[in-house]
Design an enzyme around this catalytic site. Structure first.
Site, short mmCIF file in Angstrom:
data_model
loop_
_atom_site.label_atom_id
_atom_site.label_comp_id
_atom_site.label_asym_id
_atom_site.label_seq_id
_atom_site.Cartn_x
_atom_site.Cartn_y
_atom_site.Cartn_z
CB SER A 140 18.47 4.57 -24.14
OG SER A 140 19.11 4.07 -23.01
CB THR A 178 21.59 4.84 -16.72
OG1 THR A 178 20.36 4.79 -16.01
CG2 THR A 178 21.81 6.24 -17.26
CD GLU A 179 17.32 0.86 -17.34
OE1 GLU A 179 18.57 0.85 -17.20
OE2 GLU A 179 16.54 0.15 -16.68
CG ASN A 180 17.67 7.33 -17.11
OD1 ASN A 180 18.45 6.42 -16.89
ND2 ASN A 180 17.78 8.49 -16.53
#
Lengths: 238, 219
Positions: free
Chosen positions: A111, A69-71
């Site tokens: 990320s 997840t990009e966060n």
């Protein structure tokens, strides 16, 4: 392709006469199940917000898929419920999620380096339009009063090794979203490799648009809906 | 010189009108609400704010925008179901928006902290967000030149600090904290606890104290 009969309607394991593998268009969950089955074991995968998130419901533990997840997390688990909900543990859609054993956290630049550096095997995104050459439009309608918001869409589109799109083939008005040239603002150029729709699975690449399978229509009926030339994919190409 | 103000108001007192302020957080995770409230109280205006979003609901950054303190937002995803204060200001033409793909935002912040003036990236190539920017073909791919984003001040949230300013974060609340701490001239951190120097395992420290100027404990 044979699909396990988990009670989903309309999918026949045994239709080999053509590339039509279902007698009806696929619903969102059946499509998510199909995408999940197509993800190679051991892959690192990012699922976009919206319809692509459904894919996580159908990944089997033995596939050993790691979700990004990009966060800032690898090893994301299912959506959190009840006492699991923790405001410090959310996904890119800002939904509370859980962590799986082996999860890791990292800052935003790391990320996005995971995406931009070509380390993700697959991302699955929604789309407004995809062109015959794999251009993606999924972030902005271009309407003059729309407030633009791009998030990580452009990074995912250009960074993942394979970009799968999940969408309905037609708009509510019955217009194909698979187009010769995108009319909405682009997210990425020539980045989409597969398009999963309710009516067919398309492969995009240098050989043009190939149809891997159709749902509830023949190749000829599909061609009548889509303004780009279609060919049946060879079995080896699937 | 590292300091430990007693209150958030004391911590932000030096922020001037016209400053560029990086604010950590992705959505509400990692958003330093207490420091943002103090920034409201201190009255600074004409701010350029760097954050992934443009405020949610009626708290934190959303209030700063509602009260007209923010001249310009640099962010990747302003539009959300509850971003009504930003939406209203934007539609009224009362706030400037620089929309940046999220990975470019993160990397431009990182670049500032690492002394890198700019970099080429495939992200955004061929899209309207690359219009007017220098491009090159590198490694066989079209790439866009992006420049570093510097800031006067960063307001971030961490879980724990020690007496040297070393920081440890919590889960996905880490997000922009480490890169903003490095990119800003003055970094102010709100933490849940401050432990004696030596109590944090040096192997687990995420942000070394060299990037940190002020630490304030909030309840």
């Amino acid at each position: 392709m044979s699909i396990q009969s988990n009670g989903q309607a309309g999918i026949h394991a045994g239709i080999h006469a053509g590339i039509q593998t279902s007698d009806k268009p696929l619903g969102r969950d059946d499509l998510a199940r199909l995408v999940a089955r197509d993800i190679t074991s051991g892959s690192f995968v990012n699922l976009g917000i919206g319809q692509p998130t459904l894919v996580s419901n159908y990944l089997e533990p033995e596939q050993n898929i790691t979700l990004h997840t990009e966060n800032g997390m690898l090893g994301m688990g299912p959506e959190a419920t009840g006492g699991q909900i923790d405001g410090d543990l959310i996904n890119a859609g800002k939904i509370p999620v859980t962590e799986l054993p082996g999860a890791s956290y990292f800052h935003h630049a790391d990320s996005f380096a995971i995406m931009r550096g070509g380390h993700l095997d697959i991302c699955v995104l929604g789309a407004f339009q995809v062109s015959a050459t794999g251009d993606l439009a999924n972030w902005h309608t271009g309407a003059p009063d729309a407030i633009p918001a791009v998030g990580g869409a452009m990074d995912l589109a250009t960074g993942a090794k394979d970009v799968f799109v999940m969408m309905t083939l037609l708009t509510r008005e019955g217009v194909s979203k698979l187009v010769e040239t995108c009319t909405y603002p682009l997210t990425g150029v020539g980045c989409v490799t597969r398009i999963y729709t309710d009516k067919a699975v398309f492969l995009t690449g240098p050989d043009g648009v190939q149809v891997r399978e159709t749902f509830g229509c023949t190749l000829e009926e599909l061609q009548a809906m889509v303004p780009v030339p279609l060919t049946a994919a060879s079995a080896a190409g699937t | 010189m590292l300091n430990f103000p007693e209150t958030v108001n004391e911590a932000v007192a030096g922020i001037r009108d016209g400053s560029t302020v990086m604010i950590g957080g992705f959505g509400n995770a990692g958003q330093p609400f207490e420091l943002i409230d103090a920034l409201m109280d201190c009255g600074a205006r004409d701010l350029t704010v760097v954050n992934n979003n443009a405020g949610q609901g009626d708290q934190g950054l959303a209030v700063l925008i509602k009260e007209g303190r923010v001249k310009k937002m640099i962010c990747s995803f302003p539009r959300q179901s509850d971003s009504w204060h930003f939406d209203a200001k934007f539609r009224a033409g009362e706030i400037e928006l620089e929309l940046v793909p999220q990975g470019n935002l993160a990397e431009r912040i990182r670049a500032a902290g690492a002394g890198i003036g700019g970099f080429f990236t495939p992200t955004g190539y061929g899209t309207m967000l690359a219009e007017g920017k220098e491009t090159r073909i590198l490694d066989g791919r079209g790439q866009v030149f992006e420049t570093a984003i510097h800031a006067d001040v960063a307001l971030i949230k961490a879980l724990t600090a020690d007496g040297k300013g070393n920081l440890v974060y919590r889960k996905t609340a880490r997000n922009f904290g480490p890169i903003m701490a490095a990119a800003a001239k003055h970094t102010i951190v709100q933490v849940s606890r401050i432990v004696p120097t030596g109590d944090l395992d040096p192997e687990t420290i995420v942000t070394p104290g060299i990037y940190v100027n002020s630490i304030v404990k909030v309840a």
